[in-house]
Scaffold this motif. Structure first.
Motif, PDB file in Angstrom:
ATOM      1  N   MET A  82       0.710  -1.172   0.017  1.00 30.35           N
ATOM      2  CA  MET A  82      -0.020   0.127   0.096  1.00 30.35           C
ATOM      3  C   MET A  82       0.750   1.334  -0.133  1.00 30.35           C
ATOM      4  N   THR A  83       0.439   2.165  -0.843  1.00 27.18           N
ATOM      5  CA  THR A  83       1.254   3.542  -0.637  1.00 27.18           C
ATOM      6  C   THR A  83       0.918   4.330   0.440  1.00 27.18           C
ATOM      7  N   MET A  84       1.733   4.789   1.045  1.00 24.35           N
ATOM      8  CA  MET A  84       1.531   5.654   2.465  1.00 24.35           C
ATOM      9  C   MET A  84       2.319   7.206   2.424  1.00 24.35           C
ATOM     10  N   HIS A  85       1.712   8.081   2.851  1.00 19.60           N
ATOM     11  CA  HIS A  85       1.952   9.506   2.419  1.00 19.60           C
ATOM     12  C   HIS A  85       2.280  10.180   4.116  1.00 19.60           C
ATOM     13  N   ASN A  86       3.453  10.603   4.170  1.00 16.50           N
ATOM     14  CA  ASN A  86       3.734  11.506   5.276  1.00 16.50           C
ATOM     15  C   ASN A  86       3.528  12.869   5.107  1.00 16.50           C
ATOM     16  N   TYR A  87       2.735  13.515   6.082  1.00 15.47           N
ATOM     17  CA  TYR A  87       2.102  14.868   5.762  1.00 15.47           C
ATOM     18  C   TYR A  87       2.910  15.950   6.781  1.00 15.47           C
ATOM     19  N   ILE A  88       3.047  16.972   6.427  1.00 16.12           N
ATOM     20  CA  ILE A  88       3.297  18.050   7.277  1.00 16.12           C
ATOM     21  C   ILE A  88       2.240  18.958   7.364  1.00 16.12           C
ATOM     22  N   GLU A  89       2.158  19.449   8.387  1.00 14.79           N
ATOM     23  CA  GLU A  89       0.933  20.672   8.671  1.00 14.79           C
ATOM     24  C   GLU A  89       1.417  21.967   8.569  1.00 14.79           C
ATOM     25  N   VAL A  90       0.913  22.894   7.495  1.00 16.63           N
ATOM     26  CA  VAL A  90       1.379  24.155   7.261  1.00 16.63           C
ATOM     27  C   VAL A  90       0.221  25.191   7.361  1.00 16.63           C
ATOM     28  N   GLU A  91       0.392  26.005   8.041  1.00 17.08           N
ATOM     29  CA  GLU A  91      -0.678  27.225   8.224  1.00 17.08           C
ATOM     30  C   GLU A  91      -0.399  28.203   7.239  1.00 17.08           C
ATOM     31  N   VAL A  92      -1.428  28.552   6.402  1.00 19.71           N
ATOM     32  CA  VAL A  92      -1.494  29.566   5.470  1.00 19.71           C
ATOM     33  C   VAL A  92      -2.180  30.668   5.555  1.00 19.71           C
ATOM     34  N   GLY A  93      -1.813  31.946   5.412  1.00 19.31           N
ATOM     35  CA  GLY A  93      -2.618  32.901   5.249  1.00 19.31           C
ATOM     36  C   GLY A  93      -2.975  33.426   6.901  1.00 19.31           C
ATOM     37  N   GLY A  94      -3.739  34.545   6.653  1.00 21.92           N
ATOM     38  CA  GLY A  94      -4.919  35.159   5.814  1.00 21.92           C
ATOM     39  C   GLY A  94      -4.339  35.646   4.641  1.00 21.92           C
ATOM     40  N   ALA A  95      -3.340  36.769   4.753  1.00 20.20           N
ATOM     41  CA  ALA A  95      -3.286  37.549   3.517  1.00 20.20           C
ATOM     42  C   ALA A  95      -1.752  38.060   3.693  1.00 20.20           C
ATOM     43  N   THR A  96      -0.705  37.710   2.680  1.00 24.34           N
ATOM     44  CA  THR A  96       0.401  38.388   2.819  1.00 24.34           C
ATOM     45  C   THR A  96       0.236  39.654   1.916  1.00 24.34           C
ATOM     46  N   LEU A  97       0.594  40.773   2.691  1.00 25.11           N
ATOM     47  CA  LEU A  97       0.450  42.221   2.192  1.00 25.11           C
ATOM     48  C   LEU A  97       1.916  42.967   1.938  1.00 25.11           C
ATOM     49  N   PHE A  98       2.007  43.564   0.655  1.00 27.69           N
ATOM     50  CA  PHE A  98       3.150  44.691   0.688  1.00 27.69           C
ATOM     51  C   PHE A  98       2.373  45.835   0.215  1.00 27.69           C
ATOM     52  N   VAL A  99       2.867  47.104   0.979  1.00 29.01           N
ATOM     53  CA  VAL A  99       2.274  48.389   0.515  1.00 29.01           C
ATOM     54  C   VAL A  99       3.455  49.186  -0.006  1.00 29.01           C
ATOM     55  N   LEU A 100       3.291  49.431  -1.532  1.00 25.41           N
ATOM     56  CA  LEU A 100       4.379  50.051  -2.140  1.00 25.41           C
ATOM     57  C   LEU A 100       3.799  51.546  -2.466  1.00 25.41           C
ATOM     58  N   ASP A 101       4.831  52.517  -2.254  1.00 23.12           N
ATOM     59  CA  ASP A 101       4.650  53.826  -2.601  1.00 23.12           C
ATOM     60  C   ASP A 101       4.599  53.910  -4.185  1.00 23.12           C
ATOM     61  N   VAL A 102       3.484  54.612  -5.000  1.00 21.81           N
ATOM     62  CA  VAL A 102       3.487  54.530  -6.341  1.00 21.81           C
ATOM     63  C   VAL A 102       4.010  56.108  -6.576  1.00 21.81           C
ATOM     64  N   ASP A 103       5.045  55.849  -7.658  1.00 22.29           N
ATOM     65  CA  ASP A 103       5.711  57.200  -8.201  1.00 22.29           C
ATOM     66  C   ASP A 103       4.731  57.870  -9.242  1.00 22.29           C
ATOM     67  N   SER A 104       4.048  57.132 -10.178  1.00 17.81           N
ATOM     68  CA  SER A 104       3.152  57.826 -11.003  1.00 17.81           C
ATOM     69  C   SER A 104       1.980  56.737 -11.304  1.00 17.81           C
ATOM     70  N   PHE A 105       0.764  57.422 -11.648  1.00 27.49           N
ATOM     71  CA  PHE A 105      -0.222  56.757 -11.944  1.00 27.49           C
ATOM     72  C   PHE A 105      -1.057  57.223 -13.012  1.00 27.49           C
ATOM     73  N   GLU A 106      -1.335  56.676 -14.266  1.00 28.61           N
ATOM     74  CA  GLU A 106      -1.797  57.332 -15.357  1.00 28.61           C
ATOM     75  C   GLU A 106      -2.566  56.320 -16.010  1.00 28.61           C
ATOM     76  N   GLN A 107      -3.834  56.640 -16.559  1.00 32.15           N
ATOM     77  CA  GLN A 107      -4.808  55.876 -17.461  1.00 32.15           C
ATOM     78  C   GLN A 107      -4.879  56.633 -18.728  1.00 32.15           C
ATOM     79  N   ILE A 108      -4.524  55.717 -19.786  1.00 28.42           N
ATOM     80  CA  ILE A 108      -4.403  56.393 -21.070  1.00 28.42           C
ATOM     81  C   ILE A 108      -5.435  55.899 -22.122  1.00 28.42           C
TER      82      ILE A 108
END
Ligand code: 2BA
Length: 108
Positions: A82-108
């Motif tokens: 029989m095939t047997m798997h070993n698992y590790i438990e990983v906690e994911v999230g909520g959210a991974t956030l980066f907040v960046l300054d925007v030098d310029s914004f245009e919509q053309i």
């Protein structure tokens, strides 16, 4: 202006995107893959005025949940073949956030 780059779990996309849209924020949804689990997740790009940053982070906090994932670590075979798997438990999230300054914004 800021650009919020937020990686969330796919399961949280519906609630997160409807909450952001309901409050009038504009954003882009990008399908992404986590480098560790190699599983699909979602990255949102949210462009906001500086004074909206905290409010968007609150929306993300309210709509993104932490979850446990079970990841196969090693696969072996029992004496009965029989095939047997070993698992590790990983906690994911909520959210991974980066907040960046925007030098310029245009919509053309
Ligand atoms: P993944 O890279 O697939 O990571 C999923 C979860 O695995 C992580 O959840 C964390 O609990 C665990 N993990 C990641 N790298 C690990 C390592 N080297 N050793 C042990 N455990 C590890 P979160 O931290 O909540 O991250 C969720 C997702 O957010 C990540 O998916 C990745 O797509 C993104 N992410 C997290 N940190 C990032 C960073 N510094 N830069 C870019 N993206 C990031």
């Amino acid at each position: 202006m800021k650009l919020i780059v937020a990686t969330i779990q796919d399961q949280d996309l519906e609630l997160t995107s409807s909450s952001l849209a309901e409050k009038g924020y504009r954003f882009t949804i990008i399908g992404s893959t986590g480098g560790f689990l190699r599983q699909g997740n979602t990255t949102l790009l949210v462009g906001v005025n500086d004074d909206q940053t905290d409010a968007v982070i609150e929306v993300l906090r309210a709509s993104s949940q932490r979850r446990m994932r079970y990841v196969p670590l090693a696969t072996g075979t029992t004496p009965h073949g029989m095939t047997m798997h070993n698992y590790i438990e990983v906690e994911v999230g909520g959210a991974t956030l980066f907040v960046l300054d925007v030098d310029s914004f245009e919509q053309i």
